[in-house]
Design a protein around this motif. Sequence first.
Motif, PDB file in Angstrom:
ATOM      1  N   TYR A 224       0.960  -1.308  -0.165  1.00 33.88           N
ATOM      2  CA  TYR A 224       0.028  -0.091  -0.065  1.00 33.88           C
ATOM      3  C   TYR A 224       0.993   1.297   0.006  1.00 33.88           C
ATOM      4  N   GLY A 225       2.194   1.409   0.503  1.00 36.35           N
ATOM      5  CA  GLY A 225       2.879   2.366   0.454  1.00 36.35           C
ATOM      6  C   GLY A 225       3.177   2.735   1.923  1.00 36.35           C
ATOM      7  N   LYS A 226       3.938   4.039   1.731  1.00 32.70           N
ATOM      8  CA  LYS A 226       4.393   4.700   3.196  1.00 32.70           C
ATOM      9  C   LYS A 226       3.428   5.893   3.445  1.00 32.70           C
ATOM     10  N   PHE A 227       3.300   6.011   4.887  1.00 32.46           N
ATOM     11  CA  PHE A 227       2.391   7.006   5.342  1.00 32.46           C
ATOM     12  C   PHE A 227       2.997   7.812   6.432  1.00 32.46           C
ATOM     13  N   ILE A 228       2.546   8.824   6.667  1.00 31.80           N
ATOM     14  CA  ILE A 228       2.966   9.783   7.975  1.00 31.80           C
ATOM     15  C   ILE A 228       1.392  10.075   8.772  1.00 31.80           C
ATOM     16  N   PHE A 229       1.512   9.915   9.933  1.00 34.00           N
ATOM     17  CA  PHE A 229       0.206  10.004  10.726  1.00 34.00           C
ATOM     18  C   PHE A 229       0.522  11.863  11.109  1.00 34.00           C
ATOM     19  N   SER A 230      -0.174  12.652   9.999  1.00 35.41           N
ATOM     20  CA  SER A 230       0.201  14.118  10.043  1.00 35.41           C
ATOM     21  C   SER A 230      -0.333  14.770  11.206  1.00 35.41           C
ATOM     22  N   ASN A 241     -12.216  11.641  16.378  1.00 37.10           N
ATOM     23  CA  ASN A 241     -11.298  12.946  16.034  1.00 37.10           C
ATOM     24  C   ASN A 241     -11.237  12.960  14.323  1.00 37.10           C
ATOM     25  N   HIS A 242     -11.144  14.134  13.799  1.00 39.40           N
ATOM     26  CA  HIS A 242     -10.595  14.306  12.574  1.00 39.40           C
ATOM     27  C   HIS A 242      -9.217  14.313  12.512  1.00 39.40           C
ATOM     28  N   ALA A 243      -8.772  13.347  11.495  1.00 37.68           N
ATOM     29  CA  ALA A 243      -7.336  13.403  11.212  1.00 37.68           C
ATOM     30  C   ALA A 243      -6.887  13.524   9.756  1.00 37.68           C
ATOM     31  N   VAL A 244      -5.518  13.613   9.740  1.00 38.40           N
ATOM     32  CA  VAL A 244      -4.854  13.897   8.472  1.00 38.40           C
ATOM     33  C   VAL A 244      -3.522  12.961   8.365  1.00 38.40           C
ATOM     34  N   ILE A 245      -3.926  11.843   7.354  1.00 44.09           N
ATOM     35  CA  ILE A 245      -2.710  11.266   7.290  1.00 44.09           C
ATOM     36  C   ILE A 245      -2.171  11.418   5.763  1.00 44.09           C
ATOM     37  N   LYS A 246      -0.752  11.330   5.692  1.00 42.27           N
ATOM     38  CA  LYS A 246      -0.164  11.809   4.460  1.00 42.27           C
ATOM     39  C   LYS A 246       0.525  10.607   3.610  1.00 42.27           C
ATOM     40  N   LYS A 247       0.217  10.197   2.637  1.00 38.11           N
ATOM     41  CA  LYS A 247       0.886   9.019   1.954  1.00 38.11           C
ATOM     42  C   LYS A 247       1.761   9.478   0.885  1.00 38.11           C
ATOM     43  N   TYR A 248       3.030   8.983   0.931  1.00 38.08           N
ATOM     44  CA  TYR A 248       3.947   9.511   0.150  1.00 38.08           C
ATOM     45  C   TYR A 248       4.058   9.074  -1.406  1.00 38.08           C
ATOM     46  N   LYS A 249       4.075  10.019  -2.368  1.00 35.84           N
ATOM     47  CA  LYS A 249       3.928   9.536  -3.725  1.00 35.84           C
ATOM     48  C   LYS A 249       4.993   9.104  -4.320  1.00 35.84           C
TER      49      LYS A 249
END
Length: 249
Positions: A224-230, A241-249
């Motif tokens: 699936y790839g690499k992510f950051i719990f931003s 909670n609302h959250a933003v997770i960033k996926k490396y392109k």
Amino acid sequence: MNAFNPVNSEETEFCRHIRDLALLGEKTFTPRFSGFLTEREQQLAETTAYSVGVKCSFWGGYDTAVRKMFSAPAEENDNFPLEAITFFFREKDKLTHRDFLGALMSLGLKRDQIGDIAVTSGGAVIFASKNAMPLISAEIEKVGRVGVKSEAGIMIQLPQQEFEEISAVIASSRIDVLVAAACKVSREKATMLIKSGGVTSGGIELNSPSKSIDEGESFSVRGYGKFIFSKLGYETKKGKNHAVIKKYK
């Protein structure tokens, strides 16, 4: 801060080395530096320095560097023993990170003497320890079969890491919750991925679905790839909670 503990004899020995650096730096009032560290090693180094009451810092040559040196006590960025060099080549030659790393390793350099290698169209910036830089600048005239020219310093715009932002509403920062949100799969599927060893953080398998991840921590999911719990945002009326997770392109 999250505590990161060694999981094998190699990491235990690494932590002993960092502990010795930190205590010596504190005792002599002189910063002691490591070579370039991976993200996992940085986590271990920070935990180790914290455990002996020594403030530390990390720097890799630019703000978003992945590989960084460790300093104890903490030191200003400009004082870290690292330098940058820019290589130029024809855009049609399409050189890669692997090409440059191979050229560097062929010089007999150790991996911890080399920091990030930022490659873009027609150019690449290499960060390396000061004691390795004379060899790099004198010896690398070709990368593979491609002729290159070099100039000291950062002479091109560094490529920026691009991300896809994933917005989600989560019940907690447990890794199974985050994997489900990031990969758009069920919690059951996320748990299977975790228990099968398919989820790592800092190179270490996260085998427990209940483990929590801190904001700013990265994790990888096989297939699936690499992510950051931003970012963890505001709470909903239902206590999530609302959250933003960033996926490396």
